[in-house]
Design a protein around this motif. Structure first.
Motif, PDB file in Angstrom:
ATOM      1  N   LYS A 172     -38.593 -37.128   4.709  1.00 26.67           N
ATOM      2  CA  LYS A 172     -38.342 -36.187   5.806  1.00 26.67           C
ATOM      3  C   LYS A 172     -36.976 -36.457   6.447  1.00 26.67           C
ATOM      4  O   LYS A 172     -36.222 -35.527   6.749  1.00 26.67           O
ATOM      5  CB  LYS A 172     -39.442 -36.306   6.862  1.00 26.67           C
ATOM      6  CG  LYS A 172     -40.831 -35.924   6.375  1.00 26.67           C
ATOM      7  CD  LYS A 172     -40.942 -34.438   6.126  1.00 26.67           C
ATOM      8  CE  LYS A 172     -42.366 -34.047   5.780  1.00 26.67           C
ATOM      9  NZ  LYS A 172     -42.506 -32.591   5.518  1.00 26.67           N
ATOM     10  N   LEU A 173     -36.663 -37.745   6.624  1.00 26.01           N
ATOM     11  CA  LEU A 173     -35.391 -38.103   7.238  1.00 26.01           C
ATOM     12  C   LEU A 173     -34.223 -37.760   6.324  1.00 26.01           C
ATOM     13  O   LEU A 173     -33.170 -37.311   6.790  1.00 26.01           O
ATOM     14  CB  LEU A 173     -35.374 -39.594   7.584  1.00 26.01           C
ATOM     15  CG  LEU A 173     -36.215 -39.999   8.795  1.00 26.01           C
ATOM     16  CD1 LEU A 173     -36.328 -41.514   8.875  1.00 26.01           C
ATOM     17  CD2 LEU A 173     -35.592 -39.464  10.081  1.00 26.01           C
ATOM     18  N   TYR A 174     -34.370 -37.967   5.017  1.00 25.81           N
ATOM     19  CA  TYR A 174     -33.299 -37.632   4.086  1.00 25.81           C
ATOM     20  C   TYR A 174     -32.964 -36.145   4.162  1.00 25.81           C
ATOM     21  O   TYR A 174     -31.796 -35.745   4.091  1.00 25.81           O
ATOM     22  CB  TYR A 174     -33.693 -37.982   2.646  1.00 25.81           C
ATOM     23  CG  TYR A 174     -33.878 -39.449   2.375  1.00 25.81           C
ATOM     24  CD1 TYR A 174     -33.378 -40.408   3.241  1.00 25.81           C
ATOM     25  CD2 TYR A 174     -34.573 -39.879   1.250  1.00 25.81           C
ATOM     26  CE1 TYR A 174     -33.563 -41.757   3.003  1.00 25.81           C
ATOM     27  CE2 TYR A 174     -34.768 -41.230   1.000  1.00 25.81           C
ATOM     28  CZ  TYR A 174     -34.264 -42.159   1.887  1.00 25.81           C
ATOM     29  OH  TYR A 174     -34.444 -43.497   1.649  1.00 25.81           O
ATOM     30  N   GLY A 175     -34.008 -35.330   4.315  1.00 27.07           N
ATOM     31  CA  GLY A 175     -33.770 -33.897   4.403  1.00 27.07           C
ATOM     32  C   GLY A 175     -33.077 -33.483   5.683  1.00 27.07           C
ATOM     33  O   GLY A 175     -32.332 -32.499   5.701  1.00 27.07           O
ATOM     34  N   MET A 176     -33.306 -34.226   6.754  1.00 27.46           N
ATOM     35  CA  MET A 176     -32.730 -33.877   8.054  1.00 27.46           C
ATOM     36  C   MET A 176     -31.382 -34.556   8.290  1.00 27.46           C
ATOM     37  O   MET A 176     -30.505 -33.978   8.935  1.00 27.46           O
ATOM     38  CB  MET A 176     -33.712 -34.265   9.169  1.00 27.46           C
ATOM     39  CG  MET A 176     -35.062 -33.579   9.035  1.00 27.46           C
ATOM     40  SD  MET A 176     -36.338 -34.257  10.119  1.00 27.46           S
ATOM     41  CE  MET A 176     -35.863 -33.583  11.690  1.00 27.46           C
ATOM     42  N   GLU A 177     -31.236 -35.795   7.802  1.00 29.51           N
ATOM     43  CA  GLU A 177     -29.992 -36.558   7.987  1.00 29.51           C
ATOM     44  C   GLU A 177     -29.609 -37.225   6.659  1.00 29.51           C
ATOM     45  O   GLU A 177     -29.740 -38.434   6.508  1.00 29.51           O
ATOM     46  CB  GLU A 177     -30.158 -37.617   9.079  1.00 29.51           C
ATOM     47  CG  GLU A 177     -30.454 -37.050  10.453  1.00 29.51           C
ATOM     48  CD  GLU A 177     -30.691 -38.146  11.489  1.00 29.51           C
ATOM     49  OE1 GLU A 177     -30.373 -37.918  12.666  1.00 29.51           O
ATOM     50  OE2 GLU A 177     -31.185 -39.235  11.121  1.00 29.51           O
ATOM     51  N   THR A 212     -35.943 -36.114  14.143  1.00 28.56           N
ATOM     52  CA  THR A 212     -35.570 -37.322  13.408  1.00 28.56           C
ATOM     53  C   THR A 212     -36.074 -38.579  14.094  1.00 28.56           C
ATOM     54  O   THR A 212     -36.485 -39.542  13.433  1.00 28.56           O
ATOM     55  CB  THR A 212     -34.038 -37.397  13.253  1.00 28.56           C
ATOM     56  OG1 THR A 212     -33.424 -37.342  14.556  1.00 28.56           O
ATOM     57  CG2 THR A 212     -33.521 -36.255  12.409  1.00 28.56           C
ATOM     58  N   ASN A 213     -36.043 -38.595  15.437  1.00 32.75           N
ATOM     59  CA  ASN A 213     -36.519 -39.775  16.165  1.00 32.75           C
ATOM     60  C   ASN A 213     -38.002 -40.031  15.917  1.00 32.75           C
ATOM     61  O   ASN A 213     -38.438 -41.187  15.825  1.00 32.75           O
ATOM     62  CB  ASN A 213     -36.261 -39.614  17.664  1.00 32.75           C
ATOM     63  CG  ASN A 213     -34.805 -39.758  18.024  1.00 32.75           C
ATOM     64  OD1 ASN A 213     -34.040 -40.347  17.275  1.00 32.75           O
ATOM     65  ND2 ASN A 213     -34.408 -39.209  19.154  1.00 32.75           N
ATOM     66  N   TYR A 253     -42.793 -38.021  22.611  1.00 34.77           N
ATOM     67  CA  TYR A 253     -43.676 -38.196  21.455  1.00 34.77           C
ATOM     68  C   TYR A 253     -43.217 -39.370  20.598  1.00 34.77           C
ATOM     69  O   TYR A 253     -44.037 -40.124  20.061  1.00 34.77           O
ATOM     70  CB  TYR A 253     -43.715 -36.915  20.627  1.00 34.77           C
ATOM     71  CG  TYR A 253     -44.754 -35.922  21.087  1.00 34.77           C
ATOM     72  CD1 TYR A 253     -45.981 -35.831  20.454  1.00 34.77           C
ATOM     73  CD2 TYR A 253     -44.507 -35.072  22.166  1.00 34.77           C
ATOM     74  CE1 TYR A 253     -46.942 -34.917  20.880  1.00 34.77           C
ATOM     75  CE2 TYR A 253     -45.454 -34.157  22.600  1.00 34.77           C
ATOM     76  CZ  TYR A 253     -46.674 -34.084  21.950  1.00 34.77           C
ATOM     77  OH  TYR A 253     -47.633 -33.198  22.381  1.00 34.77           O
ATOM     78  N   ALA A 254     -41.898 -39.538  20.448  1.00 32.04           N
ATOM     79  CA  ALA A 254     -41.378 -40.658  19.653  1.00 32.04           C
ATOM     80  C   ALA A 254     -41.815 -41.994  20.248  1.00 32.04           C
ATOM     81  O   ALA A 254     -42.136 -42.942  19.511  1.00 32.04           O
ATOM     82  CB  ALA A 254     -39.856 -40.581  19.565  1.00 32.04           C
ATOM     83  N   CYS A 255     -41.828 -42.082  21.581  1.00 35.70           N
ATOM     84  CA  CYS A 255     -42.298 -43.319  22.232  1.00 35.70           C
ATOM     85  C   CYS A 255     -43.757 -43.587  21.900  1.00 35.70           C
ATOM     86  O   CYS A 255     -44.140 -44.736  21.626  1.00 35.70           O
ATOM     87  CB  CYS A 255     -42.118 -43.212  23.749  1.00 35.70           C
ATOM     88  SG  CYS A 255     -40.417 -43.201  24.321  1.00 35.70           S
ATOM     89  N   MET A 256     -44.577 -42.543  21.914  1.00 36.40           N
ATOM     90  CA  MET A 256     -45.997 -42.738  21.647  1.00 36.40           C
ATOM     91  C   MET A 256     -46.240 -43.069  20.170  1.00 36.40           C
ATOM     92  O   MET A 256     -47.153 -43.832  19.839  1.00 36.40           O
ATOM     93  CB  MET A 256     -46.788 -41.486  22.047  1.00 36.40           C
ATOM     94  CG  MET A 256     -46.582 -41.050  23.502  1.00 36.40           C
ATOM     95  SD  MET A 256     -46.581 -42.425  24.693  1.00 36.40           S
ATOM     96  CE  MET A 256     -48.267 -42.983  24.557  1.00 36.40           C
ATOM     97  N   ILE A 257     -45.411 -42.518  19.293  1.00 35.23           N
ATOM     98  CA  ILE A 257     -45.519 -42.862  17.871  1.00 35.23           C
ATOM     99  C   ILE A 257     -45.175 -44.333  17.670  1.00 35.23           C
ATOM    100  O   ILE A 257     -45.845 -45.051  16.912  1.00 35.23           O
ATOM    101  CB  ILE A 257     -44.592 -41.949  17.037  1.00 35.23           C
ATOM    102  CG1 ILE A 257     -45.114 -40.509  17.075  1.00 35.23           C
ATOM    103  CG2 ILE A 257     -44.486 -42.445  15.593  1.00 35.23           C
ATOM    104  CD1 ILE A 257     -44.112 -39.489  16.615  1.00 35.23           C
ATOM    105  N   GLU A 258     -44.141 -44.809  18.352  1.00 34.34           N
ATOM    106  CA  GLU A 258     -43.787 -46.226  18.257  1.00 34.34           C
ATOM    107  C   GLU A 258     -44.893 -47.099  18.829  1.00 34.34           C
ATOM    108  O   GLU A 258     -45.190 -48.178  18.298  1.00 34.34           O
ATOM    109  CB  GLU A 258     -42.474 -46.494  18.988  1.00 34.34           C
ATOM    110  CG  GLU A 258     -42.050 -47.951  18.911  1.00 34.34           C
ATOM    111  CD  GLU A 258     -40.669 -48.207  19.484  1.00 34.34           C
ATOM    112  OE1 GLU A 258     -40.423 -49.356  19.900  1.00 34.34           O
ATOM    113  OE2 GLU A 258     -39.850 -47.282  19.513  1.00 34.34           O
TER     114      GLU A 258
END
Length: 690
Positions: A513-518, A488-489, A459-464
């Motif tokens: 979202k990223l701050y909350g996860m990492e 996160t990816n 899914y991350a590839c398709m988002i990119e």
């Protein structure tokens, strides 16, 4: 099976039982709550592929010819015995499937025939060779239904058959019901528990066996050292090590290699090297073990030095040695050392070895030598899915998406079954190269045609891929529609797309979202910082910097390195510590003047992706520019330059390097923290998206 592992403060003998009745191992009490193994054998359900076993035509004709020359009584008397003999011969020739086909004839037509132990022994070997669960059931049922009374040897062989085919519950039931057990019975069961990851129960059985047999063979200790490795308890491993010394098998090569592996994986490289130093004869396996141990802990230079010491001491180098060295070279970005390993691979007669050659394809692919990677790949007589994945990923990483897709299609045509890594490689290639149509076709074909369920990485590839096209709303919709919690990816791919297309609102959402996860990952803050700066949101950018200071996160100095004549050279931004500093800076000045004539203008507004903003003031002398200048001075004009750096290349350097490649006629490959950048003739393989 539920295993509880408890620690006692009081010291107990090395081997024995505690007051509670549980078995102890020098202060460690392994309390076992063993499941009830007494359920009927017939209730155990095992799934396997439905096999329709039919005798091959030639064999049927052969049997019929034999029958025609015998009368009825002779047939009934001699035919089963000849079947048994033929089964044993086929197994001896490793023709296991044909042996099981003949056994089916024996099953269907001659119930009650007194089959001997040697035939059952052969059938066990056939089941183990085929890893056939159905075959295991058939052989055991035939044995029981015909009233065969196996001796201890045959029982041990049946137990081994269960263990090797992964039927651990059946194996344990049989083991518990055995009226007679020897050391081989115990070690077969213990070894099966270790192989299946049930290390605590393996130790419990080992202590029971020790009280009964006090078996101190090297094979026993090797198995228990593996169990210690699995548990990750170095103290338990040290006690086993002590036992090996007391029983006089500490110098055994198999024991030593197992100890090296155990100490290494439990985090003590010093103890691993101590065991290696004390080996009376340093075998190839011993050298491989210690080299792999250093490589595992990131001591790549030390591992490479040990390899050369191994070579100089006259030890035999095998394909595993070379595979390890090639992987070390990949980590060190050392092309020259890898070429030497490649030459050694051919020189020692392993030119067609699948493991070593796959490692070589992976190395050349990672470092931009795709022609070399393809040459090695084409010469491989046998290829597995890992070999194909390495080449496809190599093409993708270097911006050659069309070639990656072509190799994927060829892989499928040749009957190789792709796995989730294959799809990650080819979808990444599509996203790196902007192959939107092909990417979506392959993504949809995963579950439809190949029965591979898409994972978060896919899914991350398709988002990119959507982000590269500027379809940020669709990328966000894909995240929300994913059948699992976004990773996160996935959010990082969206944040990068927002930075490239200056979508501030959606970028802030992804960053939150990223701050909350990492919360402690620096690069997430830096991407948002770049987004604020590119959008002219200076107050918000200052707020991100304040957050970094409050959390104690500091942007590190950028570092780049290049290998020239087998020697790596490292450069920091504004670095003046090199012996050729004057020449390097003069070369930079000349290059910058030259490319300014082709339209280069310093980008003074772009902060570096993940380095100290102090370096903005010395934009002209960023570490990658210094490394390139050094390479231009010290290498022939026809060789490409390979630069490695620990940060993402900044926008100014990216623009400059494209023009440097054009005016110098050089190919420049930069591997940054994001991806590979191939600079040729004024363009980059990333398509200015990174």
């Amino acid at each position: 099976m539920e295993i509880a592992l408890s620690l006692h403060k009081s010291q107990t003998p090395l081997l024995g039982t505690s007051s509670r009745g549980s078995l102890s191992f020098s202060g460690r009490c392994f309390v076992s709550k063993v499941a009830n193994w007494s359920h009927p054998f017939s209730r155990i359900c095992c799934s396997s592929m439905d096999q329709t076993l039919k005798p091959k035509p030639k064999k049927v004709e052969y049997m019929e010819r034999l029958v025609t020359v015998l009368n009825h009584n002779q047939i009934m008397k001699t035919f089963p015995s000849r079947l048994c003999s033929q089964i044993e011969k086929l197994v001896l020739c490793n023709r296991y499937r044909e042996a099981m086909e003949l056994f089916e004839i024996l099953e269907l037509g001659h119930d009650g025939f007194d089959v001997g132990g040697s035939t059952y022994d052969a059938l066990v070997s056939a089941c183990v060779g085929l890893r056939s669960i159905r075959g295991v059931k058939r052989v055991f049922n035939y044995m029981i239904n015909n009233g065969f009374e196996p001796d201890l040897y045959v029982m041990n062989r049946v137990l081994l058959m269960y263990v090797k085919c992964g039927l651990m519950m059946d194996a344990r039931k049989l083991f518990d019901e055995m009226l007679e057990r020897d050391a081989a019975s115990w070690m077969t069961m213990i070894g099966g528990l270790v192989d299946s990851g049930n290390f605590s129960e393996a130790f419990r059985l080992f202590l029971c066996m020790w009280e009964e047999f006090n078996d101190g063979r090297s094979r026993t200790f090797v198995t228990m050292i593996r169990a210690s490795t699995g548990l990750g308890f170095i103290q338990v491993g040290r006690q086993i090590h002590s036992c090996t010394l007391k029983r006089g098998v500490g110098d055994d090569n198999f024991v030593s290699c197992a100890l090296i592996d155990m100490y290494s994986k439990c985090g003590s490289i010093a103890d691993a090297h101590c065991v290696f130093d004390q080996m009376p004869e340093k075998t190839t396996v011993g050298w491989n073990s210690i080299i792999a141990s250093y490589a595992l802990h990131g001591y790549s230079e030390e591992a490479l030095s040990l390899y050369y010491e191994m070579r100089d001491n006259g030890a035999t180098i095998d394909h595993f040695t070379i595979s390890i060295v090639i992987r070390i070279c990949a980590r060190l970005a050392s092309l020259e050392h890898a070429k030497q390993a490649h030459a050694a691979l051919v020189r020692h007669g392993y030119g067609t070895d699948i493991v070593a050659n796959t490692a070589l394809v992976d190395f050349y692919s990672k470092w931009g030598r795709m022609e070399d990677a393809r040459h090695v790949f084409n010469r491989m007589r046998n290829k597995n899915v890992i070999s194909w994945n390495a080449l496809i990923a190599g093409y993708g990483n270097h911006g050659q998406g069309e070639e990656a897709v072509e190799m994927f299609e060829q892989m499928v045509r040749e009957g190789m079954i792709p796995n989730h890594v294959t799809f990650l490689a080819v979808l990444s290639a599509c996203s790196y190269s902007g192959l939107s149509g092909r990417g979506w076709e392959i993504f949809y074909s995963m579950s439809r045609d190949h029965k591979v369920k898409p994972r978060a990485m896919h899914y991350a590839c398709m988002i990119e891929l959507l982000g590269r096209e500027g379809l940020l709303d669709k990328a966000y919709a894909l995240i929300r529609s994913a059948p699992f919690k976004p990773t996160t990816n996935m959010w990082a791919a969206l944040l990068t797309a927002c930075r490239m297309h200056e979508n501030l609102e959606l970028g802030k959402l992804a960053a939150e979202k990223l701050y909350g996860m990492e919360p402690e990952k620096l690069c997430n803050y830096i991407v948002l910082l770049n987004l604020y700066n590119s959008s002219g949101k200076w107050n918000e950018a200052a707020g991100v910097l304040q957050t970094l200071k409050r959390k104690g996160l500091r942007m590190l100095p950028a570092c780049s390195w290049i290998e020239v004549k087998k020697q790596p050279y490292t450069f920091l931004c504004g670095d003046k510590s090199h012996s050729q500093t004057k020449e390097i800076y003069q070369k930079v000045d000349n290059i910058m003047f030259e490319i300014s004539r082709h339209g280069y203008v310093e980008d003074n507004e772009t902060l570096l992706p993940d380095v100290d903003e102090e370096e903005q003031r010395i934009l002209k002398y960023h570490s990658e520019k210094l490394a390139i200048a050094f390479g231009l001075i010290n290498t022939p004009h026809w060789t490409p330059l390979q630069i490695t750096q620990g940060h993402r290349v900044c926008g100014d350097c990216h623009s400059a390097i494209k023009l440097i490649a054009m005016v110098t006629g050089r190919e420049i490959v930069v591997r940054d923290a994001s991806r590979f950048h191939h600079f040729r003739n004024g363009s980059c393989s990333c398509g200015d998206y990174w």
